[in-house]
Motif scaffolding. Structure first.
Motif, PDB file in Angstrom:
ATOM      1  N   TRP A   1      -2.851  -2.823  11.905  1.00  0.00           N
ATOM      2  CA  TRP A   1      -3.993  -1.896  11.871  1.00  0.00           C
ATOM      3  C   TRP A   1      -5.231  -2.629  11.375  1.00  0.00           C
ATOM      4  O   TRP A   1      -5.185  -3.326  10.349  1.00  0.00           O
TER       5      TRP A   1
ATOM      6  N   LYS B   1       0.839  -1.196   0.000  1.00  0.00           N
ATOM      7  CA  LYS B   1       0.000   0.000   0.000  1.00  0.00           C
ATOM      8  C   LYS B   1       0.878   1.251   0.000  1.00  0.00           C
ATOM      9  O   LYS B   1       0.583   2.220  -0.686  1.00  0.00           O
TER      10      LYS B   1
ATOM     11  N   ASP C   1      -3.747  -4.272   8.019  1.00  0.00           N
ATOM     12  CA  ASP C   1      -2.555  -3.708   7.387  1.00  0.00           C
ATOM     13  C   ASP C   1      -1.351  -4.051   8.252  1.00  0.00           C
ATOM     14  O   ASP C   1      -1.409  -3.916   9.487  1.00  0.00           O
TER      15      ASP C   1
ATOM     16  N   GLY D   1      -7.888   0.387   7.608  1.00  0.00           N
ATOM     17  CA  GLY D   1      -6.458   0.377   7.340  1.00  0.00           C
ATOM     18  C   GLY D   1      -5.663   1.532   7.897  1.00  0.00           C
ATOM     19  O   GLY D   1      -6.190   2.413   8.602  1.00  0.00           O
ATOM     20  N   TRP D   2      -4.396   1.511   7.557  1.00  0.00           N
ATOM     21  CA  TRP D   2      -3.383   2.397   8.098  1.00  0.00           C
ATOM     22  C   TRP D   2      -3.652   3.850   7.730  1.00  0.00           C
ATOM     23  O   TRP D   2      -3.622   4.199   6.545  1.00  0.00           O
ATOM     24  N   TYR D   3      -3.900   4.692   8.737  1.00  0.00           N
ATOM     25  CA  TYR D   3      -4.233   6.113   8.527  1.00  0.00           C
ATOM     26  C   TYR D   3      -5.305   6.273   7.461  1.00  0.00           C
ATOM     27  O   TYR D   3      -5.267   7.172   6.634  1.00  0.00           O
ATOM     28  N   ASP D   4      -6.233   5.340   7.494  1.00  0.00           N
ATOM     29  CA  ASP D   4      -7.280   5.316   6.477  1.00  0.00           C
ATOM     30  C   ASP D   4      -8.590   5.025   7.195  1.00  0.00           C
ATOM     31  O   ASP D   4      -9.488   4.414   6.646  1.00  0.00           O
ATOM     32  N   GLY D   5      -8.643   5.410   8.483  1.00  0.00           N
ATOM     33  CA  GLY D   5      -9.850   5.151   9.271  1.00  0.00           C
ATOM     34  C   GLY D   5      -9.710   3.966  10.212  1.00  0.00           C
ATOM     35  O   GLY D   5     -10.565   3.744  11.058  1.00  0.00           O
TER      36      GLY D   5
ATOM     37  N   ASP E   1      -1.217  -4.349   2.702  1.00  0.00           N
ATOM     38  CA  ASP E   1      -2.637  -4.608   2.943  1.00  0.00           C
ATOM     39  C   ASP E   1      -2.840  -6.118   2.818  1.00  0.00           C
ATOM     40  O   ASP E   1      -2.791  -6.671   1.731  1.00  0.00           O
TER      41      ASP E   1
END
Ligand code: ZN
Length: 407
Positions: A382, A317, A339, A386-390, A332
């Protein structure tokens, strides 16, 4: 026991009658339901359980053992349940067939754990739980990486079989997967079937129907730990080849319940550092204080340059450099909704954003790029999306410790 019998008979008789027949008895008359008559339902009883074959000892079985069960009213028994230790979550039921009214044999599936056993007849009769049966963990699979002849007598007219399995430890979404190879000789086969059996409960989870190649030719099939899109459950699996000749004679590469031959253990992740490592002290933990923020991962210390692999396959990702994280990679996970984040790599990973990575593939090496004191992997997990994606990070240490225990 009482509750389950009540439950089994609910709808077939009045509650008061059900309660009456729930009283312990060797055999009991129960309402037939439709005509109001009575049907005799034999209640099996277990008197003694000993381990017969592939045992740790006479009184200690293990996954793959065969038990001898003595008792009464066993003739109609068609199911045996290993009740285990913790509620119904660890129950495992296998099909059995009684040899007589006073004894039967049953294999111990790999999913079975120490605890009482319970017998059920085709007519719905159920024994009381037996005294606990001690079940040890199974022996590891027998390595059989090269072709070896199938032991035991050969059925007249059936082909002779040799089989081999490339590894005894396999990972979901790894490439190469686990490869089963075989060769036929002596007679030709009209039909070939390769079955993948789950040793936890003895079920067939996948079947291949290969075309027969020329005699004496090695054929193989490969499996990546998936059943369709989904990951198979971790645990012991084994391959079984059945070759039938035109006249119907069959050769099989292993017997039902064999959890050793052409068997392997499937795991869902591999530990990402492929060398000596440790999890450091309190400051390495998830949630430890950092200047201005909280540590969002677990650090694992290892020699600089130690090979690092993908704990689980997926798609890259992010692959970037950051002043604090150094060279890092976010994968991902394929089918995991997680993640996987790897930081402080000694060099940029050879993979690029968008690349597909498989479980166990080398993604880089442990380093101290960015803000790191000593070479280590800073690892984060995560949840979706996902990672810094909510998503949110969660403590990866329990997962890392589990993966470390088997890989
Ligand atoms: Zn860290």
């Amino acid at each position: 026991m009482r509750d389950s019998r009540l439950h089994a008979k609910r709808g077939a008789c009045a509650l008061a009658l059900c309660a009456a027949v729930a009283a312990p008895a060797v055999a009991s008359a129960q309402s037939g339901g439709t005509g109001g008559g009575t049907v005799y339902v034999a209640t099996p009883k277990v008197t003694k359980v000993t381990c017969l074959r592939k045992c740790a000892s006479k009184h200690r079985a293990r996954g793959g053992s065969v038990l001898k069960i003595a008792g009464t009213e066993l003739a109609g028994v068609n199911q045996l349940t290993y009740l285990g230790s913790y509620g119904s979550g660890d129950d495992v039921t296998v099909k059995v067939r009684a040899g007589s009214t006073s004894r039967l044999q049953a294999r111990v599936p790999l999913g079975a754990v120490t605890g009482p056993i319970l017998l059920t007849t085709s007519a719905g009769g159920r024994s009381a739980p037996s005294r606990p049966v001690l079940i040890l963990p199974p022996l590891p699979p027998e390595p059989n990486p090269e072709l070896s002849p199938v032991p035991g007598p050969r059925v007249n007219g059936a082909p002779r079989l040799e089989t081999g399995t490339s590894r005894t430890k396999a990972y979901v979404d790894a490439r190469p997967g686990v490869t089963f190879s075989f060769r036929l000789s002596g007679a030709s086969a009209a039909a070939l079937k390769v079955e993948l059996m789950s040793a936890a409960d003895g079920t067939v989870v996948k079947t291949w129907m290969p075309q027969e190649a020329a005699p004496d030719h090695v054929q193989s099939i490969s499996w990546n730990g998936r059943l369709g899109r989904a990951a198979a459950k971790p645990g012991r699996y084994s391959f079984r080849l059945t070759a039938a000749s035109a006249d119907g004679s069959e050769a099989r590469s292993s017997q039902t319940g064999d959890v050793q031959r052409d068997a392997f253990d499937l795991y869902d992740h591999i530990f990402p550092i492929r060398g000596p490592h440790d999890f450091g002290g309190a400051g390495a933990r998830f949630g430890a204080g950092r200047a201005g923020h909280i540590h969002q991962g677990q650090d694992s210390f290892a020699n600089c340059g130690t090979r690092m692999v993908a704990a689980r396959g997926g798609r890259v990702k992010f692959k970037q450099y950051h002043a604090a994280a150094g060279h890092y990679l976010v994968i991902d996970g394929d089918g995991t909704e997680i993640d996987y984040v790897y930081m402080h790599l000694d060099q940029p990973s050879p993979f690029s954003e968008g690349d597909r990575v498989f479980t166990g593939q080398t993604i880089g090496a442990v380093g101290d790029s960015g803000n790191a004191q000593g070479c280590h992997l800073h690892f984060e997990l995560w949840g979706a999306p996902g990672w810094y994606d909510g998503g949110k990070p969660f403590d990866p240490l329990p997962s890392l410790q589990a993966w470390d225990s088997w890989s």
